[in-house]
Design a protein around this motif. Sequence first.
Motif, PDB file in Angstrom:
ATOM      1  N   ARG A 265      51.141   0.430  41.670  1.00 38.14           N
ATOM      2  CA  ARG A 265      49.834   0.808  42.205  1.00 38.14           C
ATOM      3  C   ARG A 265      49.649   2.319  42.263  1.00 38.14           C
ATOM      4  O   ARG A 265      50.598   3.064  42.495  1.00 38.14           O
ATOM      5  N   VAL A 266      48.399   2.740  42.083  1.00 41.38           N
ATOM      6  CA  VAL A 266      47.993   4.119  42.334  1.00 41.38           C
ATOM      7  C   VAL A 266      47.200   4.117  43.634  1.00 41.38           C
ATOM      8  O   VAL A 266      46.299   3.284  43.822  1.00 41.38           O
ATOM      9  N   TYR A 267      47.534   5.035  44.544  1.00 44.72           N
ATOM     10  CA  TYR A 267      46.865   5.047  45.850  1.00 44.72           C
ATOM     11  C   TYR A 267      45.379   5.359  45.671  1.00 44.72           C
ATOM     12  O   TYR A 267      45.022   6.341  45.039  1.00 44.72           O
ATOM     13  N   PRO A 268      44.474   4.524  46.231  1.00 45.83           N
ATOM     14  CA  PRO A 268      43.032   4.740  46.040  1.00 45.83           C
ATOM     15  C   PRO A 268      42.542   5.991  46.777  1.00 45.83           C
ATOM     16  O   PRO A 268      42.834   6.168  47.960  1.00 45.83           O
ATOM     17  N   LYS A 269      41.779   6.846  46.090  1.00 40.42           N
ATOM     18  CA  LYS A 269      41.271   8.067  46.713  1.00 40.42           C
ATOM     19  C   LYS A 269      39.842   8.419  46.303  1.00 40.42           C
ATOM     20  O   LYS A 269      39.258   9.332  46.878  1.00 40.42           O
TER      21      LYS A 269
ATOM     22  N   ILE B  22      36.281   3.028  48.969  1.00 32.03           N
ATOM     23  CA  ILE B  22      37.101   3.809  48.041  1.00 32.03           C
ATOM     24  C   ILE B  22      37.398   2.952  46.809  1.00 32.03           C
ATOM     25  O   ILE B  22      37.624   1.741  46.920  1.00 32.03           O
ATOM     26  N   ARG B  23      37.404   3.573  45.624  1.00 34.72           N
ATOM     27  CA  ARG B  23      37.674   2.830  44.389  1.00 34.72           C
ATOM     28  C   ARG B  23      39.084   2.235  44.413  1.00 34.72           C
ATOM     29  O   ARG B  23      40.056   2.943  44.643  1.00 34.72           O
ATOM     30  N   GLY B  24      39.171   0.919  44.200  1.00 34.87           N
ATOM     31  CA  GLY B  24      40.454   0.212  44.265  1.00 34.87           C
ATOM     32  C   GLY B  24      40.716  -0.430  45.613  1.00 34.87           C
ATOM     33  O   GLY B  24      41.748  -1.068  45.810  1.00 34.87           O
ATOM     34  N   GLN B  25      39.757  -0.310  46.539  1.00 32.25           N
ATOM     35  CA  GLN B  25      39.923  -0.842  47.897  1.00 32.25           C
ATOM     36  C   GLN B  25      39.485  -2.300  47.974  1.00 32.25           C
ATOM     37  O   GLN B  25      38.719  -2.794  47.149  1.00 32.25           O
ATOM     38  N   LYS B  26      39.977  -2.989  49.007  1.00 33.42           N
ATOM     39  CA  LYS B  26      39.492  -4.321  49.371  1.00 33.42           C
ATOM     40  C   LYS B  26      38.752  -4.159  50.696  1.00 33.42           C
ATOM     41  O   LYS B  26      39.383  -3.927  51.728  1.00 33.42           O
TER      42      LYS B  26
ATOM     43  N   LEU C 288      40.942   3.263  54.415  1.00 35.13           N
ATOM     44  CA  LEU C 288      41.220   4.241  53.366  1.00 35.13           C
ATOM     45  C   LEU C 288      40.213   5.388  53.367  1.00 35.13           C
ATOM     46  O   LEU C 288      40.295   6.290  52.534  1.00 35.13           O
ATOM     47  N   MET C 289      39.276   5.360  54.306  1.00 37.87           N
ATOM     48  CA  MET C 289      38.213   6.358  54.320  1.00 37.87           C
ATOM     49  C   MET C 289      38.752   7.777  54.377  1.00 37.87           C
ATOM     50  O   MET C 289      38.274   8.667  53.672  1.00 37.87           O
ATOM     51  N   LYS C 290      39.766   7.999  55.204  1.00 34.71           N
ATOM     52  CA  LYS C 290      40.280   9.362  55.435  1.00 34.71           C
ATOM     53  C   LYS C 290      40.769  10.029  54.154  1.00 34.71           C
ATOM     54  O   LYS C 290      40.777  11.262  54.050  1.00 34.71           O
ATOM     55  N   ASP C 291      41.168   9.228  53.152  1.00 36.82           N
ATOM     56  CA  ASP C 291      41.736   9.784  51.924  1.00 36.82           C
ATOM     57  C   ASP C 291      40.689  10.060  50.851  1.00 36.82           C
ATOM     58  O   ASP C 291      41.014  10.638  49.817  1.00 36.82           O
TER      59      ASP C 291
END
Length: 460
Positions: free
Chosen positions: A122-126, A143-147, A352-355
């Motif tokens: 996996r690549v961390y979604p940002k 975020i792209r790649g998020q659920k 994941l918003m913070k990233d």
Amino acid sequence: MRGIEYRGVKSVDGPVVVVKRSENVFFGEIVAVRDRFGEKRTGRVIDISEDLAVVQIFGTTTGIDLDDSTVEFLECPMELRVGPGLLGRIFNGLGEPADGHPEIMSSKKVNVNGYPINPYARVYPKDFIQTGISAIDGMNTLIRGQKLPIFSGNGLPHNRLAAQIIRQAKILSSDEQFVMVFAGMGIKYDVAQFFINTFEQSGVLSRVVMFQSLADAPSIERIITPRCALTAAEYLAFEKDMHVLVVMTDMTNYCEAMREIATTRGEVPGRKGYPGYLYSDLAELYERAGKIKGSKGSITQIPILTMPNDDISHPIPDLTGYITEGQIVMDRELSQKGMYPPVAGLPSLSRLMKDGIGAGMTREDHKDVSSQLFAAYSKVKSIRNLAAIIGEEELSPLDRKYLRFGDAFENDFLSQGEFENRSIQQTLDIGWKVLSLLPREELYRIAPELIDKYMPSDGE
């Protein structure tokens, strides 16, 4: 050309048929069952014992008798035909064309069962996705790649919100467009038609693949529908390097179908009668979202589920919340006030918003504004409860300012038109406008230099 057919079945119980197993049968294998008139029903193996195999039929078992029916094990799993012609097509829940056109021209078939993405790959979604909806972009960023599921209730406008996200979603950091995969499980005909009409009118249908298992289709079909949709999404994302947004509705109907099958098989029930493997089954679906090292594409998931009795502690939203990275919660009280979208300010969350926000991604003040809006709106809830007891006239001047802020926050920030597409700059500017109703000393979560830079002066 047919393979070996076995005559006779051991028992028929609803959509489940028990047959004598062949030597090399495997779990998930596709089976053709023909009645005495030669009419074919397709099913898949869901359980195996030493002598018998349990087959789940996709459709009705009416007409299948014990003696004259035949069974053929097809020696392959459930597969979906994939190719460049997927986009713009409408399929049923089993991946068969439902738009009057023939199958797509491709020899490539893929096992629909798939696998969750390996965490190491996996690549961390940002990457920030702008939906044009302030309640999401400003406070619960996608975020792209998020659920990021939508928790809703019966009668709330979750379908309208999902359609708006599909129309408006875009990635700020690049010019690449999203393609959409839509999976409808147990949805009514008018809901299916709403999405088709919405996509046609907005001109995005050519970028959408739709899988629809309508309410009158066998409930068993709902188990396959999201797997077909995610298989199509994986092909588009990881073989065609596209950015795919997957919307799945309604996950509650999917789980109800699971419970129905588990009850038919006589399994020991878990919470509220759902099977004990509900968590792992949902995780199989949700964990097929993300970004993979070495691939340009991505899969972003927005599952929609209607909470029975608006109960967020019900097993389906409860387990979904454990697996996914937050939730958008629809509020019935806001909806009854006539607000759209009725997104609850406090229970909603994006982990994941913070990233994906801040300078270079959205704007430098995004994190502070979001945090202050959450804090101030939380205080509004407490003051409203107090006002209900002692009366608004007994409140302090500061408390009354918070009440005015709360009304402005709901009416100006959370509320917007169904076809209103706000940029992230517009969303943050509206956030500053409603925060300006509070004294400066109450904005304790925002850096003073940001207040000086962005706070609108009187009269703006």
